[in-house]
Design an enzyme around this catalytic site. Sequence first.
Site, PDB file in Angstrom:
ATOM      1  N   ASP A  23       0.906  -1.219  -0.062  1.00  0.00           N
ATOM      2  CA  ASP A  23       0.064   0.012  -0.052  1.00  0.00           C
ATOM      3  C   ASP A  23       0.710   1.433  -0.036  1.00  0.00           C
ATOM      4  O   ASP A  23       1.940   1.109   0.552  1.00  0.00           O
ATOM      5  CB  ASP A  23      -0.959  -0.038   1.156  1.00  0.00           C
ATOM      6  CG  ASP A  23      -2.029   1.001   1.330  1.00  0.00           C
ATOM      7  OD1 ASP A  23      -2.386   1.499   0.008  1.00  0.00           O
ATOM      8  OD2 ASP A  23      -2.566   1.328   2.012  1.00  0.00           O
ATOM      9  N   ASN A  71     -10.098  -2.537  -7.333  1.00  0.00           N
ATOM     10  CA  ASN A  71      -9.336  -1.529  -8.020  1.00  0.00           C
ATOM     11  C   ASN A  71      -9.704  -1.457  -9.142  1.00  0.00           C
ATOM     12  O   ASN A  71      -9.315  -0.437 -10.009  1.00  0.00           O
ATOM     13  CB  ASN A  71      -7.690  -2.264  -8.131  1.00  0.00           C
ATOM     14  CG  ASN A  71      -7.186  -2.097  -6.771  1.00  0.00           C
ATOM     15  OD1 ASN A  71      -6.018  -2.863  -6.497  1.00  0.00           O
ATOM     16  ND2 ASN A  71      -7.684  -1.294  -5.900  1.00  0.00           N
ATOM     17  N   ARG A  74     -11.005   2.098 -10.254  1.00  0.00           N
ATOM     18  CA  ARG A  74     -10.320   3.115 -10.306  1.00  0.00           C
ATOM     19  C   ARG A  74     -10.307   3.784 -11.617  1.00  0.00           C
ATOM     20  O   ARG A  74     -10.793   3.130 -12.642  1.00  0.00           O
ATOM     21  CB  ARG A  74      -8.730   2.668  -9.836  1.00  0.00           C
ATOM     22  CG  ARG A  74      -8.309   2.399  -8.534  1.00  0.00           C
ATOM     23  CD  ARG A  74      -6.981   2.240  -8.283  1.00  0.00           C
ATOM     24  NE  ARG A  74      -6.787   2.123  -6.896  1.00  0.00           N
ATOM     25  CZ  ARG A  74      -5.457   1.804  -6.065  1.00  0.00           C
ATOM     26  NH1 ARG A  74      -4.605   1.854  -7.002  1.00  0.00           N
ATOM     27  NH2 ARG A  74      -5.609   1.712  -4.985  1.00  0.00           N
ATOM     28  N   ARG A 191       1.595  -4.835   6.173  1.00  0.00           N
ATOM     29  CA  ARG A 191       0.894  -3.813   5.345  1.00  0.00           C
ATOM     30  C   ARG A 191       1.630  -2.676   5.659  1.00  0.00           C
ATOM     31  O   ARG A 191       2.071  -2.080   6.526  1.00  0.00           O
ATOM     32  CB  ARG A 191      -0.619  -3.530   5.902  1.00  0.00           C
ATOM     33  CG  ARG A 191      -1.327  -2.453   5.025  1.00  0.00           C
ATOM     34  CD  ARG A 191      -2.736  -2.246   5.226  1.00  0.00           C
ATOM     35  NE  ARG A 191      -3.280  -1.291   4.087  1.00  0.00           N
ATOM     36  CZ  ARG A 191      -4.431  -1.174   3.837  1.00  0.00           C
ATOM     37  NH1 ARG A 191      -5.180  -2.347   4.035  1.00  0.00           N
ATOM     38  NH2 ARG A 191      -4.966  -0.579   2.664  1.00  0.00           N
ATOM     39  N   ARG A 197      -5.846  -2.125   8.409  1.00  0.00           N
ATOM     40  CA  ARG A 197      -6.815  -2.624   8.063  1.00  0.00           C
ATOM     41  C   ARG A 197      -6.395  -3.871   7.085  1.00  0.00           C
ATOM     42  O   ARG A 197      -5.361  -3.865   6.351  1.00  0.00           O
ATOM     43  CB  ARG A 197      -7.968  -2.095   7.376  1.00  0.00           C
ATOM     44  CG  ARG A 197      -7.572  -1.007   5.881  1.00  0.00           C
ATOM     45  CD  ARG A 197      -8.868  -0.290   5.701  1.00  0.00           C
ATOM     46  NE  ARG A 197      -8.332   0.473   4.612  1.00  0.00           N
ATOM     47  CZ  ARG A 197      -8.124   1.949   4.742  1.00  0.00           C
ATOM     48  NH1 ARG A 197      -7.794   2.359   5.982  1.00  0.00           N
ATOM     49  NH2 ARG A 197      -7.598   2.593   3.614  1.00  0.00           N
TER      50      ARG A 197
END
Length: 249
Positions: A23, A71, A74, A191, A197
Amino acid sequence: MTIDSKDTIDPLRLPQHVAIIMDGNGRWAKEKGKLRVFGHKNGVKAVRDTVEGAVEIGVKYLTLYAFSTENWNRPKLEVSALMELLVSTLSKETKTLMKNGVRLQAIGDLAQLPGRCYKGLQEVIAQTGNNTNSTLTLALSYSARWEITEAAKQLAKAALEGSIQPDEIDEKLFSQYLSTRDMPDPELLIRTSGEQRISNYLLWQLAYSELYFTPKMWPEFRKADLFEAIAAYQKRERRFGMTSEQLNS
């Protein structure tokens, strides 16, 4: 911690499987006044370094969340750029995968990928199929809820056909219908970017995983950061519902 984290890692207590949510590419690029795709391109360097780091210390399975089903929503320009980047990266990185003995595989609704992208992916999967040092899995067009739903459909079909009985369905059998049936569940989830999350990623498989969040954006992540995460993981006590006293006895 610094890169010396590697020296503190106990090779006998390595996680077999590390999953990563990569991310922060877009935000990293925005901070530099660049387009989001600039972040994605620089994220490739992080993938290469992380894969080499995993092989270096002996992690057998590395699964990267590369593109979620969400995604697809997007901007079309960004999605198109990501697909083109995937094709070019797979082509360029095949030599590195072969050098490091890494087998590539992919999970997700791969039928949704553009034809050229799907073909390139399958070619690299076939070419690296005999490598044994480590398995790199790309989660592409992936959603954990999609995966669990698909597994439920397959189980329902098998029950209707009579090949299994409903009362035979347990956690072990259900797991055999998931995309990850040929690998152990991740012991560690990393992450990047500071977000905390799971984002619809490996929901079934992460039931007992240790979660590690780092503020570093993905394009900045390197093998030293992987080593730091694993060193932190090894300091934790994994109880699986038991008490410390039970584990120690």
